[in-house]
Enzyme design. Structure first.
Site, PDB file in Angstrom:
ATOM      1  N   HIS A  18      -2.191  -6.847   4.886  1.00  0.00           N
ATOM      2  CA  HIS A  18      -1.152  -6.598   4.039  1.00  0.00           C
ATOM      3  C   HIS A  18      -1.045  -5.373   3.422  1.00  0.00           C
ATOM      4  O   HIS A  18      -1.860  -4.486   3.409  1.00  0.00           O
ATOM      5  CB  HIS A  18      -1.063  -7.953   2.959  1.00  0.00           C
ATOM      6  N   LYS A 247       2.006 -12.031  -4.358  1.00  0.00           N
ATOM      7  CA  LYS A 247       1.292 -13.245  -3.357  1.00  0.00           C
ATOM      8  C   LYS A 247       0.675 -12.682  -2.104  1.00  0.00           C
ATOM      9  O   LYS A 247       1.730 -12.221  -1.207  1.00  0.00           O
ATOM     10  CB  LYS A 247       1.993 -14.361  -3.135  1.00  0.00           C
ATOM     11  N   LYS A 248      -0.447 -12.559  -1.768  1.00  0.00           N
ATOM     12  CA  LYS A 248      -1.146 -11.713  -0.646  1.00  0.00           C
ATOM     13  C   LYS A 248      -0.528 -12.546   0.613  1.00  0.00           C
ATOM     14  O   LYS A 248      -0.228 -11.609   1.543  1.00  0.00           O
ATOM     15  CB  LYS A 248      -2.444 -12.228  -0.313  1.00  0.00           C
ATOM     16  N   ARG A 249      -0.174 -13.742   0.622  1.00  0.00           N
ATOM     17  CA  ARG A 249       0.223 -14.479   1.849  1.00  0.00           C
ATOM     18  C   ARG A 249       1.905 -14.185   2.000  1.00  0.00           C
ATOM     19  O   ARG A 249       2.381 -14.611   3.170  1.00  0.00           O
ATOM     20  CB  ARG A 249       0.123 -16.008   1.782  1.00  0.00           C
ATOM     21  N   ASP A 250       2.514 -13.537   1.068  1.00  0.00           N
ATOM     22  CA  ASP A 250       4.073 -13.305   1.231  1.00  0.00           C
ATOM     23  C   ASP A 250       4.134 -12.419   2.502  1.00  0.00           C
ATOM     24  O   ASP A 250       3.884 -11.487   2.626  1.00  0.00           O
ATOM     25  CB  ASP A 250       4.427 -12.388   0.023  1.00  0.00           C
TER      26      ASP A 250
END
Ligand code: GLU
Ligand code: ZN
Length: 333
Positions: A18, A247-250
């Site tokens: 990311h 949020k890392k998963r965004d």
């Protein structure tokens, strides 16, 4: 050791690359390239439960896409293979055993059930879960299943000197006897990270500030080994526009999103460079080599940087406008 700057980017293959970890890689790379130093890629894959298949390849692709080439590797697995911690287990085991032999670490044979009960009891009392040092003075030998734990000093404080943030002091009694070597023979992040930074002659550790709480443990490990610690630089958080933790998963943070949508890598590079660094001029649109030319640690900011997709788009557009028509056409195709 030479006077050359040696830095590393040390991702764990536990998720998609990311923009946050790319920014860390980019600052390290710019620092190495601007000083004639060395940029190392090291895969920290010792947490076997969290490994994600394909994550190493995705990380390498993302780095290559941005033009962040690395210099060294173990010379096995091809000329551009990075260092991989799971291929270096013997090194960490020896280091842990050395600390045991010197009385600076110890074997702990506590069962998972005992530790679980301990955690429950601590939670019931409303205190932070922490290992109670049960095995610290038991002199447990190697023949029973065990982990190896570090003997944290019980009193005093550990100072972390951070190049960006100044001195930060931690109370030793709040730092537990953390695990160095797990029962499966794999090192923990703390041990492998410190052993490798030392082995690889890393002079500056530049990483996200979520690692700051780990740093007093690393400082103590360097002291126990008798090694000189690197210079620490903890990069401020990237937040959203309202100052909240990202949020890392965004998906809007995944590098693959930008590769697939056809963003220009130099636009993303430029945007990321300005996320927490400033060249000290009003000029903003720069190619990677112009950024390298101006890069210095003094330009890093102490405050959090806000991720703004509109600004990223703006940077990308500026770089598109810089291309001549033929090149734009070619890259669009
Ligand atoms: N493996 C850690 C990570 O995933 C490295 C942290 C560090 O740079 O020390 O970010
Ligand atoms: Zn124990």
């Amino acid at each position: 050791m030479s006077d050359r700057i040696r830095v590393r980017f040390a991702p764990s293959p536990t998720g998609e690359p990311h923009l946050g970890n790319m920014r860390t890689a980019l600052f390290n790379w710019c620092f190495a390239r601007s000083t004639g130093g060395v940029f190392i890629l090291r895969i920290e894959d010792t947490d076997r439960k969290r490994l994600i298949p394909g994550a190493v390849e995705a990380m390498e692709n993302a780095l290559r896409w941005l033009g962040l080439d690395w210099d060294e590797g173990p010379d096995v697995g091809g000329p551009h293979a990075p260092y991989v911690q799971s291929e270096r287990l013997e090194l960490y085991r020896e280091a842990a055993e050395r600390l045991v032999a010197e009385g600076k670490a110890y074997r702990c044979s506590c069962s998972e059930e005992r530790l679980e009960k301990l955690r429950e009891a601590q939670a019931a009392r409303g205190v932070e879960p922490r290992y109670d040092r049960h095995c610290r003075d038991l002199n447990i030998g190697p023949d029973v299943p065990h982990v190896i734990r570090f003997k944290m000093p019980l009193e005093g404080r550990t100072e972390v000197h951070d190049r960006l943030r100044g001195n930060i002091s931690f109370e030793n009694h709040t730092l537990d006897d953390f695990v160095l070597l797990k029962s499966d023979g794999f090192p923990t992040y703390h041990l492998a990270n410190v052993v490798d930074d030392h082995e690889m002659g890393v002079t500056h550790v530049m990483r996200g500030d979520e690692w700051l709480p780990s740093t007093p443990r690393h400082v103590q490990l360097y002291r126990a080994f008798g090694w000189e610690p690197p210079i620490w630089i903890h990069l401020p958080l990237i937040t959203d526009k309202r100052g909240r933790k990202l949020k890392k998963r965004d998906p809007s943070l995944r590098v693959s999103t930008y590769i697939e949508k056809g963003y220009l890598p130099e636009g993303v590079f430029n945007y990321l460079a300005f996320l927490g660094w400033h060249p000290g001029t009003t000029e903003e649109i720069m190619a990677p080599d112009e950024i390298v030319e101006r890069f210095s640690l003094d330009g890093l900011s102490k405050g959090p940087a806000a991720f703004d997709p509109d600004r990223l788009n703006w940077f990308n557009r500026q770089h598109m406008a810089r291309l001549d028509v033929d090149e734009l056409a070619e890259r669009a195709l």
